[in-house]
Design an enzyme around this catalytic site. Structure first.
Site, PDB file in Angstrom:
ATOM      1  CD  GLU A 287      -5.720   6.121   6.886  1.00 49.45           C
ATOM      2  OE1 GLU A 287      -5.844   5.062   7.579  1.00 49.45           O
ATOM      3  OE2 GLU A 287      -5.856   5.791   5.607  1.00 49.45           O
TER       4      GLU A 287
ATOM      5  CB  SER B 289       2.527   5.209   6.429  1.00 47.82           C
ATOM      6  OG  SER B 289       2.100   4.290   5.412  1.00 47.82           O
TER       7      SER B 289
ATOM      8  NE  ARG C 226      -3.516   5.344  10.389  1.00 44.09           N
ATOM      9  CZ  ARG C 226      -4.759   5.487  10.891  1.00 44.09           C
ATOM     10  NH1 ARG C 226      -4.967   5.322  12.372  1.00 44.09           N
ATOM     11  NH2 ARG C 226      -5.878   5.491  10.148  1.00 44.09           N
ATOM     12  CG  ASP C 227       0.020   7.518   8.498  1.00 47.33           C
ATOM     13  OD1 ASP C 227       0.424   6.477   8.721  1.00 47.33           O
ATOM     14  OD2 ASP C 227      -1.433   7.471   7.972  1.00 47.33           O
TER      15      ASP C 227
ATOM     16  CG  ASN D  17      -0.798  -0.271   2.454  1.00 46.56           C
ATOM     17  OD1 ASN D  17      -0.408  -1.283   2.741  1.00 46.56           O
ATOM     18  ND2 ASN D  17      -1.018   0.481   3.494  1.00 46.56           N
ATOM     19  CG  ASP D  18      -0.171   4.047   2.916  1.00 52.72           C
ATOM     20  OD1 ASP D  18      -1.097   3.566   2.217  1.00 52.72           O
ATOM     21  OD2 ASP D  18      -0.208   4.446   4.104  1.00 52.72           O
TER      22      ASP D  18
HETATM   23  C1  FRU Z   1      -3.158   4.424   4.866  1.00 49.20           C
HETATM   24  C2  FRU Z   1      -2.750   3.816   6.257  1.00 49.20           C
HETATM   25  C3  FRU Z   1      -2.058   4.399   7.071  1.00 49.20           C
HETATM   26  C4  FRU Z   1      -1.300   3.503   7.864  1.00 49.20           C
HETATM   27  C5  FRU Z   1      -1.057   2.536   6.676  1.00 49.20           C
HETATM   28  C6  FRU Z   1      -0.890   1.050   7.224  1.00 49.20           C
HETATM   29  O1  FRU Z   1      -3.630   3.572   3.593  1.00 49.20           O
HETATM   30  O2  FRU Z   1      -3.888   3.229   6.611  1.00 49.20           O
HETATM   31  O3  FRU Z   1      -2.735   5.294   7.817  1.00 49.20           O
HETATM   32  O4  FRU Z   1      -0.046   3.862   8.580  1.00 49.20           O
HETATM   33  O5  FRU Z   1      -1.910   2.585   5.993  1.00 49.20           O
HETATM   34  O6  FRU Z   1      -0.434   0.126   6.180  1.00 49.20           O
END
Ligand code: FRU
Length: 493
Positions: free
Chosen positions: A202, A81, A149-150, A21-22
């Site tokens: 996010e 992330s 987070r992030d 993902n990210d």
């Molecule tokens: C966004 C997210 C972030 C998190 C990550 C987990 O897509 O939900 O907020 O850190 O993916 O994989």
């Protein structure tokens, strides 16, 4: 090889196997090598056991997979992330003997018996971003929250501080923190309840972003929202504005959406780009609504990144500030011209591209010489399979809504996988209307009027698309239509 199946994009990054993902931690090193890390579950093809995967590239199109960069420290934690910076001046003290030290700043999601705490951690690399050591006094920020987070960090030269933005996800708050050394962080301000709330905030990004034709120092705050995007699931919104070292102020109260389709999320800007340089970004080209159920192909991978993009701000005649997105030096991956016609008039071109090994194309159509009295006519494009008849198509009345339709491809059926998208038309003051795009096996990206609006859209056809038609109709005689189609390289070959 594992980069072969029908859905594997050829000029986009996708993970060797399993789930991505990210984009995380993106930076360019002093030798010009681009580093991409990404949320990665190396065990299955759905999200879960999150690590940081890693890949490097000299041109942002041709990637070398590297070994996993960040592993969860225990079997009850996930590495979520975050971002990375080059600590050239050794503000952290981790790098007494070098100027290429890399610090990753990320969320550790700690799972115990109940829903886990999310806190902010750092790790440092003395070998340019390949191997990381975790900091002994982690976490560096912990507020005992399960929705926090992030972190995205950048160096703010005027105040000589590191600045972090991160999400208090369930409170619709972006927090700003500052630090002299990446270890000790102080809360500076909150940016809260702006634009579309979605259900969670996010992956915020705060970056300096040049404004075309102006020296005015501008910043841009991007906030990803999931779930609860206007079309469902996940999407990003952005706010142009100013930043004084502690507070971000948006230029106006508008919510601006970064993409008019459904597959552009958690975008990140590469670290370290400042001043008048265009920013460079990559986003995750999927949507949490259906990312766990889209076809994986025989190689068992899921998700791809968007094209790398240049980004800058522009003042558009009707809606004010817009963030422009354009493919990053796409001409560097051209492999041959398939069509180029500068006086198409009201007709069309039809090209069989089944012989192009990548199956990937760049295309554009431009209408020039428009005046108020010539604002009429349409430009349309269709990519189809000569075998199954499936197609992806789009177009626009030259001063109207640009549309995209992925609903005539049949290998994936899901109620949230919307068929059609459109962007409200804005016609440039320069008398030019343009559309361009890249189609790459299971993804199409569109750029309208040089990227004032853009769309990122997955599609899954049963048979490969191999024929394209681009045409114009009803265009006034004093306007001019040009079209071009180029084959793209297979960067994974
Ligand atoms: C966004 C997210 C972030 C998190 C990550 C987990 O897509 O939900 O907020 O850190 O993916 O994989």
């Amino acid at each position: 090889g594992i980069y072969t199946g029908q859905y594997r994009p050829r000029v986009h990054f996708s993970p060797p196997q399993h789930f991505m993902n990210d984009p995380n931690g993106m930076f360019k090193d002093a030798d010009g090598l681009w580093h991409l890390y990404y949320q990665y579950n190396p065990k299955t093809s759905v999200a879960g056991d999150q690590h940081w995967g890693h890949a490097t590239s000299k041109d942002l199109y041709t990637w070398d997979n590297q070994k996993i960069a960040l592993w969860p420290p225990t079997n009850t934690t996930y590495v979520y992330s975050g971002s990375a910076v080059v600590d050239k001046n050794n503000t952290s003290g981790f790098f007494p003997h070098q100027d290429n030290g890399v610090v990753a700043i990320y969320t550790l999601a700690v799972y115990t018996d109940h829903a886990g705490v999310q806190n902010q951690n750092i790790a440092y690399s003395r070998d340019g971003g390949y191997n990381f050591e975790t900091y002994a006094n982690n976490p560096v920020i912990d507020i005992n929250s399960t929705q926090f987070r992030d972190p995205k960090v950048f160096w703010h030269a005027p105040t000589e501080k590191w600045v972090m933005v991160l999400a208090y996800s369930a409170e619709f708050v972006i927090g700003l923190y500052t630090s002299p050394n990446l270890k000790d962080w102080s809360h500076a301000s909150n940016f809260t309840h702006h634009g579309l709330l979605g259900l969670q905030y996010e992956c915020p990004n705060l970056v300096e972003m040049p404004l075309q034709g102006s020296d005015e120092p501008m910043y841009l705050l991007q906030i990803s929202i999931n779930p609860g995007a206007p079309l469902g699931g996940s999407i990003a919104q952005y706010f142009p504005g100013t930043f004084n070292g502690t507070h971000f102020t948006a230029v106006d109260g508008a919510a601006r959406i970064a993409d008019f389709a459904k597959d552009n999320y958690a975008g990140q800007f590469f670290s370290g780009i400042t001043g008048s340089e265009k920013q460079v970004s990559i986003a995750w080209a999927s949507n949490w609504q259906y990312t766990s159920v889209v076809p994986t192909g025989s190689e068992g991978w899921r998700s791809q990144m968007s094209l790398p993009r240049y980004n800058y701000l522009k003042k558009a005649s009707q809606i004010g500030y817009v963030m422009v997105s354009e493919p990053y030096n796409i001409e560097t991956v051209y492999s041959g011209e398939l069509a180029y016609n500068t006086s198409l008039g009201n007709s069309s071109i039809l090209i069989d591209y089944s012989h192009v090994p990548s199956g990937a194309l760049y295309f554009e159509a431009n209408v020039t010489g428009l005046t108020t009295s010539t604002l009429q006519g349409m430009v349309n494009f269709t990519f189809m399979s000569s075998v199954s008849g499936e197609y992806v198509r789009g177009g626009s009345p030259v001063n109207g809504d640009t549309w995209l339709d992925r609903g005539h491809t049949y290998a994936f059926d899901n109620p949230y996988f919307n068929d059609k998208f459109s962007a409200t038309g804005t016609y440039g003051d320069d008398g030019i209307w343009r559309v361009s795009g890249v189609i790459d096996r299971s993804i199409i990206e569109l750029f309208v009027n040089g990227g004032e609006q853009s769309a990122t859209s997955l599609f899954f056809a049963k048979q490969p698309l191999d024929t394209v038609r681009i045409g114009a109709a009803g265009i006034a005689p004093d306007a001019k239509v040009s079209v071009g189609v180029w084959a793209l390289k297979d960067t994974w070959a």
